[in-house]
Design an enzyme around this catalytic site. Structure first.
Site, mmCIF file in Angstrom:
data_model
loop_
_atom_site.group_PDB
_atom_site.id
_atom_site.type_symbol
_atom_site.label_atom_id
_atom_site.label_comp_id
_atom_site.label_asym_id
_atom_site.label_seq_id
_atom_site.Cartn_x
_atom_site.Cartn_y
_atom_site.Cartn_z
ATOM 1 N N CYS A 195 -1.993 8.670 3.156
ATOM 2 C CA CYS A 195 -2.104 8.267 1.643
ATOM 3 C C CYS A 195 -3.466 8.357 1.079
ATOM 4 C CB CYS A 195 -1.879 6.833 1.687
ATOM 5 S SG CYS A 195 -0.107 6.433 2.095
ATOM 6 N N GLU A 243 0.802 -1.031 -0.015
ATOM 7 C CA GLU A 243 0.090 -0.125 -0.004
ATOM 8 C C GLU A 243 0.913 1.332 -0.024
ATOM 9 O OE1 GLU A 243 -1.338 3.197 1.271
ATOM 10 O OE2 GLU A 243 -2.021 2.192 3.029
#
Length: 461
Positions: free
Chosen positions: A268, A234
């Protein structure tokens, strides 16, 4: 980078740690492998009891660990406590659902007969020790969303946490130990980034998961590929936040402020590019800018603070460079945009308009409270701008038109589409991205199965 607690609010180094040597790393990997041999045979009921106990302990520790997180990486203390509560919720969710998610699966009877079997099933078995390379921005949540499903599946964990949150990393190991998990089920490796490669190359480490930067993801993926080991990555994100004419513009602007500035914008999945239909652009820009300007920036230990400092001086410098480059390239500053004087690594909530494709901030992830505004003439242009990025983590769409929703869900290149709300991770829903945001999924049933040996069991007639 030294392994140390450095307070982002004033730059003061509070504690430093020596990196573990080869002998200690070897001891811990061997312990992980030995523990796995027996822990893998435990049942879901036993694991669930341990996980619920860990959740109870974490919940009781909210105030204490919240202060540690804030001191180490600068998150407002109210947000740090909320992070701990969210982790406890996820731990209980996996304790409640793991047995069901990993239950044996029986193929259709017709397919079993066609294969010549008297019986067949699919069983999910644990892989072994899994290395987790985790970031500082959500120092509890990023780890727990790996650890809870991995431990419930029967795996054991080795944590290499970010070097600026060592106290949080050590707390996590202690948490699982206090909960009663066997020694070696979850261990923290206080090591630098340069030592990750050697750990990943060890044959006893069966897989790896990383949340972090694109360069770090490339390095781990390259080694894991060479060693033929499963990975979940990720990485970064530059999520679009699209506002169409039918949207509740006032509500969209209000949520947009939170979506961009939670954790000082260091997320993020924070919305970063705000793409607004021309019919509502001016109204949204005004409300959004006013909301950003009104945020209280200051001491993260103050209960009223909404935006604390960035986590590091390097992170602050990188953000300043991106904004300065944008301004030199013709972007307009609607609010913020100037680094304040004084101690600490603070940056004001900032809104930039007139951003073009040539600017670095259009291509690179702005990891801080800086938003970019784009005007879209129609739905086609909104989709085009939204997809004009190397990242594809999540996306936000504001519209009350079902046809708009169908089009965005079909065409946005992202691992999630959140309609009339901001992106937020929940244990029941899969989380992950496409393109340079990584691959694989965390959370939900998809996440717990990532580190399982999916085994076909076939019985002859």
């Amino acid at each position: 980078m030294p392994i140390a607690t450095v307070n982002p609010a004033n730059g003061e180094t509070l504690r430093t740690y020596e990196a573990m040597g080869e002998e200690e790393i070897e001891r811990r990997i061997e312990l992980a492998e030995a523990t796995f041999r027996t822990y893998r045979t435990t049942g879901f009921y036993e694991r669930a009891g341990l996980m619920r106990r860990a959740a109870d302990l974490l919940e009781a520790d909210q105030k204490e660990i919240g202060k540690v997180i804030t001191t180490e990486m600068g998150k407002p203390v109210k947000q740090a406590r909320a992070e701990a509560a969210k982790c406890a919720k996820a731990m209980r969710w996996y304790a409640d659902h793991a047995a069901e998610l990993l239950a044996d699966e029986e193929p259709a009877e017709a397919d079993v007969k066609d294969s010549g079997a008297s019986r067949a099933l699919v069983r999910y078995r644990p892989l072994g020790p899994v290395l987790a390379v985790m970031p500082w921005n959500f120092p509890l949540w990023q780890v727990i969303r790996f650890a809870a499903p991995a431990l419930m599946a029967g795996n054991v964990g080795l944590l290499k946490h970010a070097s600026n949150v060592p106290q949080t990393a050590l707390y996590l190991e202690d948490l699982f130990h206090r909960a009663g998990f066997p020694e070696g089920c979850f261990q923290t490796l206080l090591i630098g980034s340069a030592q990750v490669d050697d750990v990943l190359r060890d044959e006893r480490v069966r897989a790896a998961t990383l949340t972090g930067s694109e360069p770090a993801g490339r390095a781990v993926a390259a080694t894991a590929g060479e060693m033929i080991k499963k990975t979940v990555l990720e990485l970064g994100g530059s999520d679009p936040f699209v506002v169409m004419p039918s949207a509740d513009v006032e509500r969209a602007a209000e949520v947009a402020v939170t979506a961009r500035t939670q954790n000082a914008g260091q997320s993020c999945i924070a919305a970063k590019r705000f793409i607004v239909h021309t019919d509502v652009y001016d109204a949204f820009a005004q409300r959004f800018t006013e909301g950003m300007r009104a945020l209280k920036v200051g001491d993260p230990m103050d209960e009223e603070t909404e935006v604390g400092p960035l986590s590091s001086e390097q992170g602050l410098n990188d953000l300043v460079e991106l904004v300065d480059d944008a301004v030199r390239g013709g972007a307009s500053v609607l609010c913020g945009g100037e680094r304040p004087d004084g101690p600490g690594w603070y940056y004001p909530p900032t809104v930039l308009a007139d951003v073009t494709r040539e600017l670095r901030i259009h291509r690179e992830e702005a990891f801080g409270p800086v938003a970019t505004l784009y005007r879209a003439a129609d739905l086609d242009e909104a989709v085009l701008i939204a997809n004009d990025t190397d990242f594809g983590l999540s996306s936000n769409v504001w519209t009350r038109d079902d046809a708009d929703v169908d089009r965005f869900v079909r065409d946005l290149e992202a691992g999630g589409v959140y309609v009339n709300g901001m992106t937020a991770s929940h244990p029941a829903f899969p989380f992950g991205g496409v393109k340079r945001s990584g691959y694989g999924r965390e959370l939900s049933g998809h996440g717990i199965r990532e580190f399982c040996n999916i085994t076909t069991v076939w019985h002859g007639a």
